[in-house]
Scaffold this active site. Structure first.
Site, PDB file in Angstrom:
ATOM      1  N   THR A 100       0.817  -1.209   0.000  1.00 57.28           N
ATOM      2  CA  THR A 100       0.000   0.000   0.000  1.00 57.28           C
ATOM      3  C   THR A 100       0.851   1.260   0.000  1.00 57.28           C
ATOM      4  O   THR A 100       0.349   2.348  -0.315  1.00 57.28           O
ATOM      5  CB  THR A 100      -0.973  -0.026   1.203  1.00 57.28           C
ATOM      6  OG1 THR A 100      -1.773  -1.225   1.114  1.00 57.28           O
ATOM      7  CG2 THR A 100      -1.926   1.153   1.193  1.00 57.28           C
ATOM      8  N   VAL A 243      -0.303 -16.849  -1.758  1.00 59.91           N
ATOM      9  CA  VAL A 243      -0.231 -17.899  -0.751  1.00 59.91           C
ATOM     10  C   VAL A 243      -1.651 -18.402  -0.540  1.00 59.91           C
ATOM     11  O   VAL A 243      -2.539 -17.631  -0.171  1.00 59.91           O
ATOM     12  CB  VAL A 243       0.373 -17.372   0.555  1.00 59.91           C
ATOM     13  CG1 VAL A 243       0.231 -18.406   1.664  1.00 59.91           C
ATOM     14  CG2 VAL A 243       1.842 -17.007   0.340  1.00 59.91           C
ATOM     15  N   HIS A 514      -7.318   3.515   6.313  1.00 59.79           N
ATOM     16  CA  HIS A 514      -6.413   3.179   7.411  1.00 59.79           C
ATOM     17  C   HIS A 514      -6.890   1.926   8.138  1.00 59.79           C
ATOM     18  O   HIS A 514      -6.954   1.900   9.362  1.00 59.79           O
ATOM     19  CB  HIS A 514      -6.343   4.325   8.422  1.00 59.79           C
ATOM     20  CG  HIS A 514      -5.766   5.592   7.887  1.00 59.79           C
ATOM     21  ND1 HIS A 514      -5.959   6.809   8.497  1.00 59.79           N
ATOM     22  CD2 HIS A 514      -4.985   5.839   6.803  1.00 59.79           C
ATOM     23  CE1 HIS A 514      -5.328   7.755   7.810  1.00 59.79           C
ATOM     24  NE2 HIS A 514      -4.739   7.179   6.767  1.00 59.79           N
ATOM     25  N   HIS A 553      -2.414   8.827  10.774  1.00 58.23           N
ATOM     26  CA  HIS A 553      -2.150   8.125   9.517  1.00 58.23           C
ATOM     27  C   HIS A 553      -1.134   7.028   9.827  1.00 58.23           C
ATOM     28  O   HIS A 553      -0.125   7.263  10.489  1.00 58.23           O
ATOM     29  CB  HIS A 553      -1.641   9.106   8.471  1.00 58.23           C
ATOM     30  CG  HIS A 553      -2.648  10.151   8.131  1.00 58.23           C
ATOM     31  ND1 HIS A 553      -3.390  10.116   6.971  1.00 58.23           N
ATOM     32  CD2 HIS A 553      -3.079  11.242   8.817  1.00 58.23           C
ATOM     33  CE1 HIS A 553      -4.224  11.148   6.952  1.00 58.23           C
ATOM     34  NE2 HIS A 553      -4.054  11.843   8.057  1.00 58.23           N
TER      35      HIS A 553
END
Length: 577
Positions: A100, A243, A514, A553
């Site tokens: 990200t 995975v 977030h 953040h």
């Protein structure tokens, strides 16, 4: 630099490694770099996405807003949100080397002392306290000069920063809104007051944005940590590979997860790679609980419903999922230097891009905002008569405002074709609404069900009305009000009462992207939580997960966790530092 060992084929892999790292975002990148500093250690990093190092949208800070929904995004969508009139919300998560950090909006703050001292208390481990967090923070990043050599005096506190590989800088391209925002904060006073830098520990006030930008270009975890590690002969990186599950060693009690099953496609062949020491699950707030559940670690009821054998019954896996709800308010202004005219004009944006390519200067060296505020509600606020204070301490926020120098479109809001605008993002920084991440099928290639349950808790509903009030108060301050022509779009429907503000929020709230909490950390002896204070998955062996609700953040917080995790692993195995 030596050639990087980045592969797409199982045939390029070794049959076993000391550490197999799942995910190449912040956690995976930091762990790969730090653990491979010991040349005797072999490391494999498995990433579902590809290599976006040449993607111009990733490189140019201002253009990062265009990355959500693109090839570097998982394109997750939440379940219908009951607190928001059953709307579904995009949940942007990076699917690329760098995770990200390739697609986020760059903001950098470490959460302050309240966050880390609170985590130390929860885990009964002082190693998670503020003192250690500061050391890890300084290991992760360094202050870079803003683009164009802008003087940073009065923008940051240099002593709070270190010499790590991630480049962090103050805004390199100023707007007239910047000074107006700081002047408004000084007029409003209290927790609005100017804070030169959140990172020395006080996570309150109005400040200039610090962003993961160096020399006018995005600094993500792949460039800072992973690509340097990839030039080492003891590191392999496998991209475009998922995975599918973790498989324990036969007969091990507790389940010793050392076998990692891989696949390139839903119907493709499966390949097993072995971790001699540990599997390090760094697949993020959505991927990590999904993989645990697919591997038999999670709620017995959930796993049984999908026919997955239950190896560890832990209902906390995928629970406690939270995000910061955010509503955008738009205002027409008489400021001539908003970026609206540039983004409307192909010629203007191409000229700005040309300047960026030639000199790394101009509008595009910044993210979309230069200033923001982290604020506390008044102690006398009636909401605290009904609900306990969720903030982590007296220097932590309840709400946040982000001041954007243009019309930032969210959802179905269409930018006007003329005029100049600002956008104020109003956010709940300490939410109590809590949701889940749960597998939707036993197939790793099916997206899990994601429900952050936004605005379902009464505190969050009240806090969002306060955040909107703060945004309106900001625009009515003396420095701003003479420049505000008026609210536009849905913002123009807001009346000065809580019912109207909450109705606006339910229709117009999205998230700050977030998400966190789905693999919660708890004390070693606590009956709850997914991981212990050493980040080891409870009731298993050979398996760790990087956890994280900070009222900030979160990318710098995750870097700190990853650096701390690397120190813990090195200490356990006596690896070279």
């Amino acid at each position: 630099m030596a050639s990087q060992r980045i592969f797409t084929s199982f045939s390029d892999l070794r049959p076993e490694y000391d550490f197999v790292i799942v995910g190449a975002g912040i956690g995976g990148s930091v762990l790969a770099n730090r653990l491979s500093e010991d040349p005797s250690v072999t490391v494999l990093v498995v990433e579902a996405g590809g290599n976006e190092s040449e993607n111009l949208l990733v490189q140019v800070p201002f253009l990062g807003v265009q990355l959500a929904g693109g090839p570097a995004d998982w394109k997750y969508v939440t379940a219908a949100q009951k607190g928001m009139v059953d709307r579904t919300i995009p949940c942007a998560r990076g699917k690329a080397l760098g995770g990200t950090t390739c697609i986020n909006l760059l903001l950098w703050q470490n959460g302050g002392s309240d966050l880390w001292d609170n985590w130390a208390k929860i885990t009964k481990d002082e190693g998670w306290g503020w003192e250690t967090a500061q050391k890890c923070f300084k290991k992760a990043s360094h202050l870079a000069p803003p683009a164009g050599g802008r003087d940073i005096h009065g923008f940051v506190e240099p002593s709070a920063h270190g010499q790590g590989p991630v480049a962090v800088s103050a805004p390199g391209y100023p707007y007239s809104l910047d000074k107006l925002s700081i002047d408004a904060a000084e007029e409003l006073g209290g927790t609005w007051s100017f804070n030169i830098d959140y990172n020395p520990g006080n996570n309150l006030g109005t400040s200039y944005v610090q962003s993961t930008v160096g020399n006018g270009q995005r600094s993500n975890s792949a460039h800072a940590y992973l690509y340097p590690a990839a030039s080492r002969p003891n590191v392999d990186i496998l991209i475009n590979t998922q995975v599918t599950k973790l498989v324990p060693v036969s007969g091990s009690q507790p389940a010793n997860f050392r076998n990692v099953e891989l696949a390139h496609a839903r119907d493709g062949p499966r390949h097993i790679v072995i971790a001699k020491k540990e599997v390090l699950l760094a697949a993020g707030v959505i991927g990590s609980p999904q993989i645990l559940q697919l591997s038999g670690v999670g709620s017995q009821e959930l796993l049984s419903s999908h026919g997955i054998p239950v190896l560890v019954n832990n209902p906390d896996v995928g629970s406690n999922y939270r995000d910061h709800p955010m509503a955008s308010l738009h205002f027409e202004v008489d400021l001539a230097d908003t970026w609206d005219p540039v983004v409307r004009s192909p010629d203007a944006i191409n000229a700005a891009l040309g300047l960026w390519k030639e000199k790394r200067q101009g509008l595009l060296v910044n993210g979309p905002a230069n200033t923001f505020s982290l604020l506390r509600l008044q102690d006398s606020d009636p909401v605290f008569q009904k609900h306990p204070d969720p903030a982590l301490g007296p220097r932590s926020a309840h709400v946040e405002l982000v001041n954007i120098n243009g019309f930032a479109p969210f959802g179905n809001v269409v930018p006007p074709t003329t005029g100049n605008y600002i956008c104020v993002l109003a956010e709940v920084a300490s939410p109590l609404s809590s949701g889940t991440v749960q597998i939707a099928s036993p197939d790793a290639f099916d997206a899990p069900a994601i429900d952050p349950a936004l605005l379902t808790h009464p505190f969050d509903q009240a806090a969002m009305t306060r955040a909107i009030t703060c945004a309106l108060t900001f625009t009515r301050s003396t420095p701003l009000k003479g420049h505000i022509n008026g609210p536009v779009g849905p913002t123009a429907t807001i009346d000065d009462d809580d019912a109207s503000k909450l109705a606006f929020a339910r229709e117009n709230t999205y998230t700050m992207n977030h998400p966190c909490g789905s693999c919660a950390m708890a004390a070693d002896d606590a009956p709850n939580g997914v991981v212990d204070s050493k980040l080891r998955v409870k009731s298993t062996a050979g398996l760790r997960v990087g956890p994280t609700m900070p009222s900030c953040h979160i990318q710098a917080v995750v870097y700190i966790i990853a650096e701390r995790a690397a120190d813990l692993i090195k200490a356990q195995y006596g690896l070279a530092k």
